[in-house]
Motif scaffolding. Structure first.
Motif, PDB file in Angstrom:
ATOM      1  N   GLY A   1       0.800  -1.222   0.000  1.00 44.94           N
ATOM      2  CA  GLY A   1       0.000   0.000   0.000  1.00 44.94           C
ATOM      3  C   GLY A   1       0.831   1.270   0.000  1.00 44.94           C
ATOM      4  N   GLU A   2       0.127   2.392   0.045  1.00 46.61           N
ATOM      5  CA  GLU A   2       0.758   3.712   0.102  1.00 46.61           C
ATOM      6  C   GLU A   2       1.216   3.968   1.531  1.00 46.61           C
ATOM      7  OE1 GLU A   2       1.242   5.721  -2.473  1.00 46.61           O
ATOM      8  OE2 GLU A   2       0.199   4.421  -3.915  1.00 46.61           O
ATOM      9  N   ILE A   3       2.483   4.385   1.690  1.00 46.44           N
ATOM     10  CA  ILE A   3       3.089   4.485   3.017  1.00 46.44           C
ATOM     11  C   ILE A   3       3.510   5.916   3.337  1.00 46.44           C
ATOM     12  CG2 ILE A   3       4.956   3.694   4.517  1.00 46.44           C
ATOM     13  CD1 ILE A   3       3.078   1.445   3.756  1.00 46.44           C
ATOM     14  N   THR A   4       3.170   6.372   4.542  1.00 51.19           N
ATOM     15  CA  THR A   4       3.688   7.623   5.090  1.00 51.19           C
ATOM     16  C   THR A   4       4.255   7.309   6.470  1.00 51.19           C
ATOM     17  OG1 THR A   4       1.952   8.870   3.951  1.00 51.19           O
ATOM     18  CG2 THR A   4       3.176  10.027   5.668  1.00 51.19           C
ATOM     19  N   VAL A   5       5.470   7.761   6.721  1.00 52.38           N
ATOM     20  CA  VAL A   5       6.142   7.499   7.993  1.00 52.38           C
ATOM     21  C   VAL A   5       6.307   8.808   8.755  1.00 52.38           C
ATOM     22  CG1 VAL A   5       8.228   6.595   9.112  1.00 52.38           C
ATOM     23  CG2 VAL A   5       7.408   5.567   6.979  1.00 52.38           C
ATOM     24  N   VAL A   6       5.896   8.798  10.011  1.00 48.49           N
ATOM     25  CA  VAL A   6       6.032   9.975  10.876  1.00 48.49           C
ATOM     26  C   VAL A   6       6.998   9.611  11.999  1.00 48.49           C
ATOM     27  CG1 VAL A   6       4.820  11.702  12.253  1.00 48.49           C
ATOM     28  CG2 VAL A   6       3.636  10.566  10.362  1.00 48.49           C
TER      29      VAL A   6
END
Length: 284
Positions: free
Chosen positions: A224-229
């Motif tokens: 899937g589409e990943i965003t890391v904070v």
């Protein structure tokens, strides 16, 4: 642009924020703009057609592709369209054009040419991930995709090791484990982070934990589409200067606090053993 700095009224560039997962997040303004623009420049024309179909809308203008490989050449073509007084709308697969997506080059050319540039704001993976991460959100920075090459990635992350703001990254699912491991190496395995996957979609998932723990989890494969904070660096407090603590004890004594009590109170506030402060006071 005229010499006095005013914008020439000869066309309009619209940067349209696309939904990051749900067509229902499209605003009425975006729907109207898609239907009325003279040219719609899309990162993926097939995905645009699906979005328009889901909306039950109809694009009356010309649709052209506008993606990484043709962005430079297409930007020059679209600038001519704008200079003819027409409206060009840029829309990417998801999110805002120009933010890790095509759009910057044409925006730059349009600004330089004095053409009106406006935006139709929409959902953002950056701010959505930040909001649900549970990490401090009052100050943050967006770092986009980490470099793919190990050496470049290590240098970039090393330069961010003492960044105190919360950091937001994009990453491809097949590179996630390697990126998280590199972050754990640069920032520390215990640095808090959140991996946000498929935001707003059916299988949305937010995984929170230390970077080392998250790297181990990602080794099992992630889609899937990943965003890391990632949480920012918290500076270590400087050790208290003993002379300042002795002076604080004396100040409290002057207000009537017994010396012994003043030593106990000041030592507790400073986080040092009261015996150390007692010795320092009596040495003075």
């Amino acid at each position: 642009m005229r010499e006095d700095g005013t914008v020439i009224d000869n066309g309009r560039l619209v940067l349209a924020g696309a939904p990051i997962g749900q067509a229902g997040d499209v605003s009425p303004r975006l729907r109207e703009a898609l239907e009325t623009a003279d040219v719609v420049a899309a990162e993926d024309t097939r995905r645009l057609r699906r979005l328009v179909s889901d909306l039950g809308a109809e694009i009356r203008g010309r649709v052209v592709s506008y993606y990484d490989a043709n962005e430079i050449a297409r930007a020059a073509e679209l600038l001519q369209v704008l200079q003819e007084g027409k409206t060009v709308l840029i829309i990417t697969d998801a999110g805002m054009p120009g933010v890790s997506d095509p759009g910057y080059r044409l925006t730059h050319l349009a600004v330089e040419a004095g053409i009106r540039v406006t935006s139709l704001p929409g959902p953002s993976a950056v701010t959505t991930a930040l909001a649900v991460s549970g990490l401090p959100s009052d100050r943050f920075c967006f770092e986009g995709f980490p470099p793919r090459k190990p050496g470049e990635r290590a240098r970039r992350l090393s330069a961010l090791a003492e960044e105190e703001r919360t950091m937001v990254f994009f990453e491809a699912p097949h590179r996630l484990q390697v990126a998280l491991a590199a972050m754990a190496e640069a920032f520390g395995a215990d640095r808090r982070a959140a991996v946000c996957r498929e935001l707003t979609k059916t299988y949305e998932e937010v995984r929170r934990g230390g970077l080392g723990e998250l790297a181990e989890w990602a080794a099992g494969g992630v889609k899937g589409e990943i965003t890391v904070v990632v949480a920012g660096h918290v500076p270590q407090a400087l050790p208290p200067v003993i002379e300042d603590l002795v002076a604080e004890v004396a100040r409290r004594e002057e207000t009537g606090v017994p010396k012994k009590q003043a030593i106990v109170d000041v030592a507790k506030l400073a986080g040092i053993p009261k015996r150390d402060l007692y010795d320092a006071v009596h040495r003075g």
